[in-house]
Scaffold this motif. Structure first.
Motif, PDB file in Angstrom:
ATOM      1  N   MET A 153       0.839  -1.164   0.000  1.00 57.44           N
ATOM      2  CA  MET A 153       0.000   0.000   0.000  1.00 57.44           C
ATOM      3  C   MET A 153       0.896   1.244   0.000  1.00 57.44           C
ATOM      4  O   MET A 153       1.768   1.381   0.845  1.00 57.44           O
ATOM      5  CB  MET A 153      -0.886  -0.046   1.243  1.00 57.44           C
ATOM      6  N   PRO A 154       0.669   2.167  -0.933  1.00 59.81           N
ATOM      7  CA  PRO A 154       1.508   3.355  -1.024  1.00 59.81           C
ATOM      8  C   PRO A 154       1.416   4.201   0.244  1.00 59.81           C
ATOM      9  O   PRO A 154       0.383   4.288   0.882  1.00 59.81           O
ATOM     10  CB  PRO A 154       0.942   4.120  -2.221  1.00 59.81           C
ATOM     11  N   GLY A 155       2.527   4.836   0.558  1.00 59.48           N
ATOM     12  CA  GLY A 155       2.560   5.746   1.684  1.00 59.48           C
ATOM     13  C   GLY A 155       2.942   5.092   2.998  1.00 59.48           C
ATOM     14  O   GLY A 155       3.248   5.770   3.948  1.00 59.48           O
ATOM     15  N   ILE A 156       2.875   3.772   3.077  1.00 51.37           N
ATOM     16  CA  ILE A 156       3.258   3.083   4.307  1.00 51.37           C
ATOM     17  C   ILE A 156       4.678   2.564   4.132  1.00 51.37           C
ATOM     18  O   ILE A 156       4.947   1.755   3.243  1.00 51.37           O
ATOM     19  CB  ILE A 156       2.303   1.912   4.616  1.00 51.37           C
ATOM     20  N   PRO A 157       5.603   3.055   4.961  1.00 49.04           N
ATOM     21  CA  PRO A 157       6.997   2.603   4.813  1.00 49.04           C
ATOM     22  C   PRO A 157       7.129   1.120   5.163  1.00 49.04           C
ATOM     23  O   PRO A 157       6.478   0.630   6.075  1.00 49.04           O
ATOM     24  CB  PRO A 157       7.777   3.480   5.792  1.00 49.04           C
ATOM     25  N   ARG A 158       7.932   0.436   4.383  1.00 50.89           N
ATOM     26  CA  ARG A 158       8.187  -0.982   4.634  1.00 50.89           C
ATOM     27  C   ARG A 158       9.384  -1.104   5.564  1.00 50.89           C
ATOM     28  O   ARG A 158      10.341  -0.342   5.455  1.00 50.89           O
ATOM     29  CB  ARG A 158       8.491  -1.717   3.330  1.00 50.89           C
ATOM     30  N   ALA A 159       9.317  -2.058   6.436  1.00 50.36           N
ATOM     31  CA  ALA A 159      10.426  -2.318   7.346  1.00 50.36           C
ATOM     32  C   ALA A 159      11.560  -2.974   6.566  1.00 50.36           C
ATOM     33  O   ALA A 159      11.324  -3.832   5.720  1.00 50.36           O
ATOM     34  CB  ALA A 159       9.978  -3.230   8.481  1.00 50.36           C
TER      35      ALA A 159
END
Length: 149
Positions: free
Chosen positions: A1-7
């Motif tokens: 999902m765009p906008g959510i930073p990935r760990a």
């Protein structure tokens, strides 16, 4: 999902060391085969590659290649006999002999590098940004590594 930073996944040192060992093994195998195509041993190829950076004293070559100075003498003798290197007195210390590549030695190093097809293909698969990142990471990781040990 765009906008959510990935760990960023955690990669431990042991995993990095295994990957590095595998990568260096592939490089060394490619290098050894390329040297053989030039009728050189891997040690001779490494010596010529180091000398591609510029002339070096025998002692410095031995340290750089992590070998005994007595082995270096025989190795340089064989390369000199083939016309790939020559010795000359150091301009700053007449007791020291510097070793430098001849034009034929330069040609041999260039041919060796050009025939490292596996390594070349792997590096050519990287885009410019990836190549720059790899260069920066390797430089940061290993520049001066011998000084720290």
């Amino acid at each position: 999902m765009p906008g959510i930073p990935r760990a960023t996944p955690r990669v431990d040192t042991a995993q990095l060391m295994e990957l590095l060992a595998t990568s260096l093994g592939a490089y060394y195998g490619d290098f050894t085969e390329a040297a053989a195509r030039e009728n050189l041993t891997a040690s001779q190829g490494k010596t010529l590659s180091v000398l591609r950076r510029g002339p070096a004293a025998m002692r410095v070559l031995a340290q750089t290649l992590s070998c005994d100075a007595s082995n270096m003498t025989g190795l340089i003798d064989r390369l000199e006999k083939r016309g790939l290197v020559r010795r000359e007195p150091s301009p700053t210390d007449r007791r020291v002999k510097n070793v430098l590549l001849t034009a034929e030695g330069e040609r041999a190093v260039d041919a060796l590098r050009a025939s490292m097809h596996t390594t070349t293909a792997a590096l050519d698969a990287l885009d410019d940004d990836e190549r720059a990142t790899l260069h920066d990471l390797l430089t940061r990781t290993f520049a001066g590594a011998k000084d720290k040990s």
